[in-house]
Design a protein around this motif. Structure first.
Motif, PDB file in Angstrom:
ATOM      1  N   ARG A   1       0.880  -1.126   0.027  1.00 15.46           N
ATOM      2  CA  ARG A   1       0.074  -0.076  -0.069  1.00 15.46           C
ATOM      3  C   ARG A   1       0.913   1.236  -0.067  1.00 15.46           C
ATOM      4  N   GLN A   2       2.074   1.219   0.856  1.00 12.14           N
ATOM      5  CA  GLN A   2       2.653   2.475   0.698  1.00 12.14           C
ATOM      6  C   GLN A   2       3.414   2.527  -0.561  1.00 12.14           C
ATOM      7  N   GLU A   3       3.592   1.528  -1.211  1.00 15.11           N
ATOM      8  CA  GLU A   3       4.149   1.822  -2.730  1.00 15.11           C
ATOM      9  C   GLU A   3       3.462   2.537  -3.639  1.00 15.11           C
ATOM     10  N   THR A   4       2.080   2.268  -3.342  1.00 20.13           N
ATOM     11  CA  THR A   4       1.070   2.838  -4.303  1.00 20.13           C
ATOM     12  C   THR A   4       0.435   4.118  -3.630  1.00 20.13           C
ATOM     13  N   GLY A   5       0.746   4.349  -2.345  1.00 21.53           N
ATOM     14  CA  GLY A   5       0.290   5.782  -1.708  1.00 21.53           C
ATOM     15  C   GLY A   5      -1.213   5.414  -1.352  1.00 21.53           C
ATOM     16  N   LYS A   6      -1.797   4.281  -1.227  1.00 23.75           N
ATOM     17  CA  LYS A   6      -3.210   3.941  -0.858  1.00 23.75           C
ATOM     18  C   LYS A   6      -3.236   3.876   0.347  1.00 23.75           C
ATOM     19  N   SER A   7      -4.341   4.133   1.306  1.00 23.29           N
ATOM     20  CA  SER A   7      -4.774   3.886   2.499  1.00 23.29           C
ATOM     21  C   SER A   7      -5.285   2.493   2.423  1.00 23.29           C
ATOM     22  N   ILE A   8      -5.511   1.954   3.530  1.00 22.75           N
ATOM     23  CA  ILE A   8      -6.004   0.511   3.782  1.00 22.75           C
ATOM     24  C   ILE A   8      -7.368   0.459   3.433  1.00 22.75           C
ATOM     25  N   ASP A   9      -8.130   1.608   3.491  1.00 21.52           N
ATOM     26  CA  ASP A   9      -9.422   1.659   2.941  1.00 21.52           C
ATOM     27  C   ASP A   9      -9.676   1.753   1.483  1.00 21.52           C
ATOM     28  N   GLU A  10      -8.971   2.283   0.960  1.00 20.25           N
ATOM     29  CA  GLU A  10      -8.757   2.631  -0.547  1.00 20.25           C
ATOM     30  C   GLU A  10      -8.177   1.339  -0.963  1.00 20.25           C
ATOM     31  N   ALA A  11      -7.384   0.830  -0.621  1.00 20.12           N
ATOM     32  CA  ALA A  11      -6.861  -0.470  -0.932  1.00 20.12           C
ATOM     33  C   ALA A  11      -7.956  -1.796  -1.214  1.00 20.12           C
ATOM     34  N   GLU A  12      -8.733  -1.612   0.210  1.00 20.74           N
ATOM     35  CA  GLU A  12      -9.636  -2.571   0.085  1.00 20.74           C
ATOM     36  C   GLU A  12     -10.975  -2.264  -0.721  1.00 20.74           C
ATOM     37  N   ALA A  13     -11.184  -1.158  -1.022  1.00 19.85           N
ATOM     38  CA  ALA A  13     -12.416  -0.615  -1.869  1.00 19.85           C
ATOM     39  C   ALA A  13     -11.863  -1.229  -3.375  1.00 19.85           C
ATOM     40  N   GLU A  14     -10.888  -1.288  -3.735  1.00 22.16           N
ATOM     41  CA  GLU A  14     -10.348  -1.776  -5.053  1.00 22.16           C
ATOM     42  C   GLU A  14     -10.314  -3.277  -5.055  1.00 22.16           C
ATOM     43  N   ASP A  15     -10.365  -4.072  -4.154  1.00 27.24           N
ATOM     44  CA  ASP A  15     -10.196  -5.595  -4.215  1.00 27.24           C
ATOM     45  C   ASP A  15     -11.330  -5.888  -5.119  1.00 27.24           C
TER      46      ASP A  15
END
Length: 542
Positions: free
Chosen positions: A325-339
């Motif tokens: 997530r840190q590599e893409t600059g996304k928060s945990i909520d944003e990353a999970e929304a894209e699952d």
């Protein structure tokens, strides 16, 4: 001769813990040690949480305009104020709190119904008890899975910071943190037990309060203190479980602290594993090594060690996800929304199945002492263990509970709705008092039993009969709800007092002893300092 106690609680049927401080929000020394993530869940993180928080705001005090906890809830129960500064792993505190609450429900249901019966027909079954159906029974009868969940959470929390430092290639800091954690761990686990035990020794023998279990005390105070000290030493290493079960029974707390040596043993397994793999950077390689240790523990029926090791694996997996997530600059909520949708569905399926399996009725041996009686609605998943004779001399059901706990921990931490619920103030409060709730609820129960006949009389039933002899129906259920309501408030108050007076003091004591030794080693003159802040800069131990 001291007053003899009266047996009123059987604490042998279940064990808990993560039995170390749960450190909700600000009270644990682990709070400062876990690696932080700026994009982690915050009180105003999303619309779902805002709506849920608004609905829960009125619970235990608070108003829509100014959500402050009422004075009685804050002072008596230790209920936290709103707008807590939550860590990224705060959801673990909430999950631990709910597990502790389940243990409380599990034990306080004793006598009201047989929790071990399955729904259906056959031996050890009840075809009329609808409350025994899968999923429903998990709400009150998943105490055995709760202990497995606690141990897995312990492994997760104890390893999280050290693994983060290892992956960041800060090996010197990792060694320092690991050393600090090992030094403090015994103080952290055993100090509250010693304080609680001697407090109960005084209360029971000086004021005649009912004891949590029947035992024959010594003839005088001095001999009883010596006897109690000897009993407490049995909770240390080497591990006396399960072959020397009776030696693990603390008479004054009802035997509930028998999990403390398991917690300490599991902690040592985690620390040794981290030390052995401290120069390894690859997650897959470390997991393979842990799998070998896990296999040995499984063969030896050390289900508790298995859970600590699983916690280590899940902690590092979470760190791997965090790095991505840190590599893409996304928060945990944003990353999970894209699952992908299939993965989101799979996580909910895992969570639902873990919740279902957590309610598995414990297997009871048949006359051959090899197989167990069938358990309807669960047999499709557990049937294979009996033909392989895995129950003979083993606690094989613990492995099923382990699996359930691991599914709940893995999926719950990756489901936004579940994680946000676990971060609400009421659930975080349960996390804060979880250690005290677990350690205190057994010895409190006999103190509350005198009010039970009055409750039964008020609902119109015969108070001369035991509750399991009373007719099942709305009257008995009402009596149970009243009993549990009063018991919950009193247990929360005592658990809050335990957290403030015993738990936080043990954290400070462990830190001060360590600092005292370090000061002596460096030649500095030092005395044990009294500090109001229980947090510590770089230790992952509780």
């Amino acid at each position: 001769m001291m007053t003899k106690g009266r047996a009123s609680v059987d604490a042998g049927g279940f064990v808990m813990e993560d039995l170390h401080h749960n450190a909700a929000s600000t009270t644990s020394d682990a709070s400062a040690s876990l690696l932080r993530e700026e994009s982690s869940i915050q009180p105003n993180g999303n619309d779902y949480r805002a709506g849920l928080a608004a609905r829960l705001r009125g619970i235990l005090g608070g108003h829509s305009a100014s959500p402050q906890a009422s004075p009685w809830a804050r002072r008596i129960l230790g209920y936290p104020e709103p707008n807590m500064n939550l860590r990224e792993t705060a959801w673990l505190d909430g999950m631990r709190g709910l597990a502790a609450f389940q243990v409380f429900i599990f034990h306080y249901l004793d006598g009201w119904t047989d929790k071990e019966l399955s729904y259906g027909t056959g031996p050890r079954c009840d075809p009329a008890g609808w409350w025994r159906i899968p999923f429903v029974r998990t709400l009150y009868s998943s105490g055995n899975a709760a202990v497995c969940l606690f141990f897995c959470i312990s492994g997760y929390v104890l390893s999280y910071r050290v693994l983060g430092l290892i992956r960041a290639r800060k090996l010197d800091e990792a060694v320092t943190s690991l050393s600090s954690a090992v030094f403090r761990r015994a103080f952290r686990l055993y100090t509250p037990i010693v304080m609680e035990t001697f407090a109960l020794l005084f209360l029971c023998n000086a004021f005649g309060l009912p004891k949590a279990r029947a035992f024959i005390p010594a003839d005088n105070w001095f001999l009883e203190i010596i006897r109690t000290i000897r009993r407490l030493t049995m909770l240390g290493m080497p591990l006396r479980y399960p072959d020397r079960w009776l030696q693990l029974q603390n008479d004054y707390d009802g035997g509930v602290s028998w999990t403390i040596p398991l917690e300490y043993y599991g902690s040592l397994v985690v620390y040794i594993t981290l030390l052995a793999t401290i120069r390894i950077q690859r997650f897959a390689l470390r997991t393979a090594i842990i799998a070998c240790i896990f296999a040995q523990a499984l063969i030896q029926d050390e289900w508790y060690a298995c859970q600590f090791l699983m916690g280590v694996v899940l902690a590092e997996y979470s760190l791997v996800e965090k790095e991505k997530r840190q590599e893409t600059g996304k928060s945990i909520d944003e990353a999970e929304a894209e699952d992908p949708r299939p993965w989101r569905i799979a996580k909910w399926v895992m969570f639902a199945f873990g919740f279902y399996l957590a309610g598995l009725p414990p297997g009871r041996m048949t006359s051959d002492n090899v197989t167990v009686h069938p358990r309807p609605f669960f047999e499709w998943f557990v049937w294979w263990a009996s033909p392989l004779q895995l129950y003979a001399g083993r606690q094989w059901d613990r492995n099923f509970y382990n699996f359930a706990a691991n599914l709940l921990l893995f999926s719950g931490g990756r489901l936004l709705q579940v994680r946000n619920f676990l971060c609400t103030r009421p659930v975080q409060y349960l996390g804060r008092i979880s250690f005290g709730l677990y350690l205190c609820h057994i010895f409190i129960r006999p103190w509350l039993l005198p009010i039970l006949p009055g409750i039964i009389t008020v609902v119109g039933l015969d108070s001369t009969l035991h509750v399991d002899q009373l007719p099942k129906g709305i009257q008995l259920f009402t009596a149970y709800l009243v009993w549990m309501g009063l018991s919950t408030v009193i247990n929360f108050a005592v658990a809050g007092l335990f957290e403030r007076q015993f738990d936080q003091r043990s954290i400070r004591f462990a830190r001060d002893v360590e600092q005292f030794c370090l000061d002596l080693n460096s030649g500095k003159r030092s005395l044990l300092r009294k500090s109001a802040d229980p947090q510590v800069p770089f230790t992952n131990g509780h």
